[in-house]
Design a protein around this motif. Structure first.
Motif, PDB file in Angstrom:
ATOM      1  N   ALA A   1     -28.026  15.741  20.500  1.00 41.49           N
ATOM      2  CA  ALA A   1     -27.861  14.389  19.957  1.00 41.49           C
ATOM      3  C   ALA A   1     -27.527  14.430  18.471  1.00 41.49           C
ATOM      4  O   ALA A   1     -26.639  13.703  17.995  1.00 41.49           O
ATOM      5  CB  ALA A   1     -29.125  13.570  20.199  1.00 41.49           C
ATOM      6  N   ALA A   2     -28.214  15.279  17.722  1.00 43.63           N
ATOM      7  CA  ALA A   2     -27.963  15.371  16.285  1.00 43.63           C
ATOM      8  C   ALA A   2     -26.588  15.954  15.998  1.00 43.63           C
ATOM      9  O   ALA A   2     -25.889  15.505  15.081  1.00 43.63           O
ATOM     10  CB  ALA A   2     -29.049  16.219  15.618  1.00 43.63           C
ATOM     11  N   ARG A   3     -26.179  16.941  16.776  1.00 43.83           N
ATOM     12  CA  ARG A   3     -24.852  17.519  16.580  1.00 43.83           C
ATOM     13  C   ARG A   3     -23.770  16.495  16.923  1.00 43.83           C
ATOM     14  O   ARG A   3     -22.741  16.414  16.245  1.00 43.83           O
ATOM     15  CB  ARG A   3     -24.712  18.775  17.430  1.00 43.83           C
ATOM     16  N   GLY A   4     -24.010  15.703  17.967  1.00 44.33           N
ATOM     17  CA  GLY A   4     -23.069  14.642  18.295  1.00 44.33           C
ATOM     18  C   GLY A   4     -23.013  13.566  17.230  1.00 44.33           C
ATOM     19  O   GLY A   4     -21.937  13.039  16.915  1.00 44.33           O
ATOM     20  N   ALA A   5     -24.168  13.242  16.648  1.00 41.71           N
ATOM     21  CA  ALA A   5     -24.192  12.245  15.580  1.00 41.71           C
ATOM     22  C   ALA A   5     -23.471  12.748  14.334  1.00 41.71           C
ATOM     23  O   ALA A   5     -22.776  11.982  13.648  1.00 41.71           O
ATOM     24  CB  ALA A   5     -25.633  11.880  15.240  1.00 41.71           C
ATOM     25  N   GLY A   6     -23.632  14.042  14.030  1.00 40.26           N
ATOM     26  CA  GLY A   6     -22.929  14.610  12.882  1.00 40.26           C
ATOM     27  C   GLY A   6     -21.422  14.527  13.061  1.00 40.26           C
ATOM     28  O   GLY A   6     -20.693  14.172  12.124  1.00 40.26           O
TER      29      GLY A   6
ATOM     30  N   VAL B   1     -30.648  21.538  12.868  1.00 35.87           N
ATOM     31  CA  VAL B   1     -29.296  21.789  13.373  1.00 35.87           C
ATOM     32  C   VAL B   1     -28.200  21.114  12.557  1.00 35.87           C
ATOM     33  O   VAL B   1     -27.040  21.544  12.617  1.00 35.87           O
ATOM     34  CB  VAL B   1     -29.190  21.365  14.852  1.00 35.87           C
ATOM     35  N   VAL B   2     -28.518  20.058  11.833  1.00 38.64           N
ATOM     36  CA  VAL B   2     -27.510  19.379  11.015  1.00 38.64           C
ATOM     37  C   VAL B   2     -27.637  19.776   9.555  1.00 38.64           C
ATOM     38  O   VAL B   2     -26.654  20.172   8.915  1.00 38.64           O
ATOM     39  CB  VAL B   2     -27.617  17.844  11.153  1.00 38.64           C
ATOM     40  N   ASP B   3     -28.847  19.702   9.010  1.00 40.62           N
ATOM     41  CA  ASP B   3     -29.055  20.076   7.617  1.00 40.62           C
ATOM     42  C   ASP B   3     -28.988  21.582   7.413  1.00 40.62           C
ATOM     43  O   ASP B   3     -28.829  22.043   6.275  1.00 40.62           O
ATOM     44  CB  ASP B   3     -30.414  19.569   7.127  1.00 40.62           C
ATOM     45  N   ARG B   4     -29.183  22.332   8.526  1.00 42.23           N
ATOM     46  CA  ARG B   4     -29.110  23.798   8.497  1.00 42.23           C
ATOM     47  C   ARG B   4     -30.171  24.416   7.587  1.00 42.23           C
ATOM     48  O   ARG B   4     -29.935  25.447   6.945  1.00 42.23           O
ATOM     49  CB  ARG B   4     -27.717  24.268   8.050  1.00 42.23           C
ATOM     50  N   VAL B   5     -31.354  23.805   7.548  1.00 48.92           N
ATOM     51  CA  VAL B   5     -32.426  24.391   6.756  1.00 48.92           C
ATOM     52  C   VAL B   5     -33.098  25.477   7.583  1.00 48.92           C
ATOM     53  O   VAL B   5     -33.102  25.431   8.826  1.00 48.92           O
ATOM     54  CB  VAL B   5     -33.452  23.324   6.322  1.00 48.92           C
TER      55      VAL B   5
ATOM     56  N   ALA C   1     -35.978  27.493   9.568  1.00 50.15           N
ATOM     57  CA  ALA C   1     -37.011  26.920  10.429  1.00 50.15           C
ATOM     58  C   ALA C   1     -38.323  26.685   9.681  1.00 50.15           C
ATOM     59  O   ALA C   1     -39.017  25.697   9.933  1.00 50.15           O
ATOM     60  CB  ALA C   1     -37.242  27.826  11.640  1.00 50.15           C
ATOM     61  N   TYR C   2     -38.658  27.581   8.754  1.00 49.30           N
ATOM     62  CA  TYR C   2     -39.936  27.428   8.067  1.00 49.30           C
ATOM     63  C   TYR C   2     -39.945  26.227   7.114  1.00 49.30           C
ATOM     64  O   TYR C   2     -41.012  25.760   6.705  1.00 49.30           O
ATOM     65  CB  TYR C   2     -40.279  28.706   7.295  1.00 49.30           C
ATOM     66  N   ARG C   3     -38.764  25.729   6.755  1.00 46.56           N
ATOM     67  CA  ARG C   3     -38.691  24.553   5.879  1.00 46.56           C
ATOM     68  C   ARG C   3     -38.586  23.244   6.651  1.00 46.56           C
ATOM     69  O   ARG C   3     -38.618  22.161   6.052  1.00 46.56           O
ATOM     70  CB  ARG C   3     -37.465  24.679   4.955  1.00 46.56           C
ATOM     71  N   VAL C   4     -38.446  23.316   7.966  1.00 52.50           N
ATOM     72  CA  VAL C   4     -38.244  22.111   8.771  1.00 52.50           C
ATOM     73  C   VAL C   4     -39.402  21.123   8.656  1.00 52.50           C
ATOM     74  O   VAL C   4     -39.175  19.922   8.457  1.00 52.50           O
ATOM     75  CB  VAL C   4     -37.977  22.492  10.244  1.00 52.50           C
ATOM     76  N   PRO C   5     -40.678  21.548   8.784  1.00 52.77           N
ATOM     77  CA  PRO C   5     -41.760  20.561   8.703  1.00 52.77           C
ATOM     78  C   PRO C   5     -41.768  19.782   7.394  1.00 52.77           C
ATOM     79  O   PRO C   5     -41.899  18.550   7.397  1.00 52.77           O
ATOM     80  CB  PRO C   5     -43.027  21.409   8.865  1.00 52.77           C
ATOM     81  N   GLY C   6     -41.631  20.490   6.278  1.00 52.35           N
ATOM     82  CA  GLY C   6     -41.634  19.803   4.989  1.00 52.35           C
ATOM     83  C   GLY C   6     -40.455  18.859   4.843  1.00 52.35           C
ATOM     84  O   GLY C   6     -40.606  17.739   4.333  1.00 52.35           O
ATOM     85  N   ARG C   7     -39.286  19.295   5.285  1.00 55.63           N
ATOM     86  CA  ARG C   7     -38.097  18.444   5.219  1.00 55.63           C
ATOM     87  C   ARG C   7     -38.281  17.190   6.071  1.00 55.63           C
ATOM     88  O   ARG C   7     -37.959  16.077   5.632  1.00 55.63           O
ATOM     89  CB  ARG C   7     -36.890  19.249   5.705  1.00 55.63           C
TER      90      ARG C   7
ATOM     91  N   GLU D   1     -16.931  21.346   8.287  1.00 51.64           N
ATOM     92  CA  GLU D   1     -17.863  20.282   8.649  1.00 51.64           C
ATOM     93  C   GLU D   1     -19.316  20.719   8.478  1.00 51.64           C
ATOM     94  O   GLU D   1     -20.166  19.924   8.048  1.00 51.64           O
ATOM     95  CB  GLU D   1     -17.609  19.837  10.095  1.00 51.64           C
ATOM     96  N   ALA D   2     -19.609  21.968   8.835  1.00 54.59           N
ATOM     97  CA  ALA D   2     -20.992  22.427   8.690  1.00 54.59           C
ATOM     98  C   ALA D   2     -21.451  22.383   7.247  1.00 54.59           C
ATOM     99  O   ALA D   2     -22.604  22.077   6.950  1.00 54.59           O
ATOM    100  CB  ALA D   2     -21.124  23.850   9.260  1.00 54.59           C
ATOM    101  N   VAL D   3     -20.533  22.679   6.329  1.00 61.40           N
ATOM    102  CA  VAL D   3     -20.859  22.637   4.917  1.00 61.40           C
ATOM    103  C   VAL D   3     -21.015  21.193   4.432  1.00 61.40           C
ATOM    104  O   VAL D   3     -21.877  20.886   3.603  1.00 61.40           O
ATOM    105  CB  VAL D   3     -19.772  23.359   4.100  1.00 61.40           C
ATOM    106  N   LEU D   4     -20.192  20.302   4.972  1.00 58.17           N
ATOM    107  CA  LEU D   4     -20.284  18.893   4.579  1.00 58.17           C
ATOM    108  C   LEU D   4     -21.665  18.300   4.878  1.00 58.17           C
ATOM    109  O   LEU D   4     -22.213  17.547   4.068  1.00 58.17           O
ATOM    110  CB  LEU D   4     -19.219  18.086   5.325  1.00 58.17           C
ATOM    111  N   LEU D   5     -22.222  18.639   6.036  1.00 56.53           N
ATOM    112  CA  LEU D   5     -23.463  18.024   6.468  1.00 56.53           C
ATOM    113  C   LEU D   5     -24.709  18.801   6.069  1.00 56.53           C
ATOM    114  O   LEU D   5     -25.808  18.246   6.066  1.00 56.53           O
ATOM    115  CB  LEU D   5     -23.451  17.850   7.988  1.00 56.53           C
ATOM    116  N   ALA D   6     -24.557  20.078   5.731  1.00 60.31           N
ATOM    117  CA  ALA D   6     -25.713  20.888   5.392  1.00 60.31           C
ATOM    118  C   ALA D   6     -26.313  20.448   4.061  1.00 60.31           C
ATOM    119  O   ALA D   6     -25.620  19.916   3.189  1.00 60.31           O
ATOM    120  CB  ALA D   6     -25.309  22.360   5.321  1.00 60.31           C
ATOM    121  N   VAL D   7     -27.608  20.644   3.931  1.00 62.13           N
ATOM    122  CA  VAL D   7     -28.297  20.327   2.682  1.00 62.13           C
ATOM    123  C   VAL D   7     -28.000  21.417   1.668  1.00 62.13           C
ATOM    124  O   VAL D   7     -28.184  22.610   1.946  1.00 62.13           O
ATOM    125  CB  VAL D   7     -29.816  20.216   2.911  1.00 62.13           C
ATOM    126  N   PRO D   8     -27.514  21.061   0.469  1.00 62.18           N
ATOM    127  CA  PRO D   8     -27.266  22.079  -0.559  1.00 62.18           C
ATOM    128  C   PRO D   8     -28.547  22.828  -0.910  1.00 62.18           C
ATOM    129  O   PRO D   8     -29.617  22.228  -1.044  1.00 62.18           O
ATOM    130  CB  PRO D   8     -26.741  21.263  -1.757  1.00 62.18           C
TER     131      PRO D   8
END
Length: 279
Positions: A96-101, A159-163, A165-171, A271-278
């Motif tokens: 769903a998130a990849r489709g939304a991106g 999957v969209v922000d590409r952070v 896994a260990y940073r996922v909860p905080g994000r 596209e992956a760079v556009l949506l990923a978190v810097p």
């Protein structure tokens, strides 16, 4: 890069609550050929998993209300059910998130794109962690609402922000609490709305078959109730995953200026760079 316009699945601007709900439905319609079959399989697996606990609690179909003397077992059933729901929605949140991106960038993602290179291993771990957290919160009663509301961005962040896994909860937690817990509140609102729909269709379908008089529904209570609940959950779970996906991207546009970043990005930016978190 031009705006995809107001009729897009996900326009590049902050949205109202009603527009978010509409965007989630449009995303589900566009990706139904993948999300609904996955929803059927996962909803059926959930029914199989919950069956022994329902027997333990003396819960009978279709309402699955407990026996008078088995409230402890029923409480455990509710907590496990909350955890499995959260895990299923998180798993469906990957495609769903990849489709939304892709929709945010003005195109529709194909089946192969949604299934390949999607960090499924990490998604399984995150979904299991989300389910365990909601289960433990469910044992504490009202804490379930807090846990569910705060974890909607977990898989989209992966999957969209590409952070990592260990940073996922905080994000996920940071996005949920921004704007006075706006994202968390909308996620709970969406769940409540779909819970009412599920309740109406699930029970209505079961009792409606009984009113038709085609067969003795009470003699087939378990399979009939299972079919009814799997059918409604197979639509509700993907819809909630789609709401998480569009809510995640909308929160980023509202609080991080993702829409501005996309409008200023060079045309040849991946596209992956556009949506990923810097980083």
């Amino acid at each position: 890069m031009p705006d995809v316009g107001p009729t897009a699945v996900l326009p590049r601007r902050p949205l109202t609550v009603g527009e978010l709900l509409d965007s989630a439905v449009l995303l589900l319609r566009g990706q139904a050929r993948l999300l609904v079959p996955l929803g059927v399989l996962l909803a059926l697996g959930e029914q199989v998993l919950l069956h022994p606990l329902r027997l333990l609690a003396g819960a009978r179909p279709p309402e699955w209300l407990p026996a008078d003397d088995r409230f402890g077992a029923y409480w455990l059933l509710l907590a496990v059910g909350a955890g499995t729901e959260a895990s299923i929605i998180a798993l469906l949140g990957n495609p769903a998130a990849r489709g939304a991106g892709a929709a945010l960038l003005g195109r529709r993602a194909g089946l192969r794109e949604l299934l390949r290179g999607a960090r499924w291993g990490a998604t399984l771990l995150v979904a299991a962690a989300v389910g365990l957290t909601v289960f433990l919160a469910g044992l504490a009663g009202p804490a379930w609402f807090v846990a569910y509301g705060l974890l909607g961005a977990a898989v989209p962040a992966l999957v969209v922000d590409r952070v990592p896994a260990y940073r996922v909860p905080g994000r996920a937690l940071r996005l949920a609490v921004r704007g006075g817990l706006r994202a968390a509140a909308i996620r709970l609102l969406g769940y409540l709305g779909w819970w009412l729909i599920r309740l109406g269709i699930g029970l209505g379908g079961y009792h409606g078959l009984g009113l038709l008089g085609l067969f003795d529904v009470s003699a087939w209570a378990l399979p009939v109730a299972t079919v009814c609940w799997v059918g409604v959950n197979a639509a509700a779970y993907p819809a909630l995953a789609c709401l998480d996906a569009v809510l995640h991207l909308e929160t980023r546009m509202r609080t991080e200026g993702l829409d501005i970043r996309l409008s200023r990005a060079p045309a040849d930016t991946p596209e992956a760079v556009l949506l990923a978190v810097p980083r």
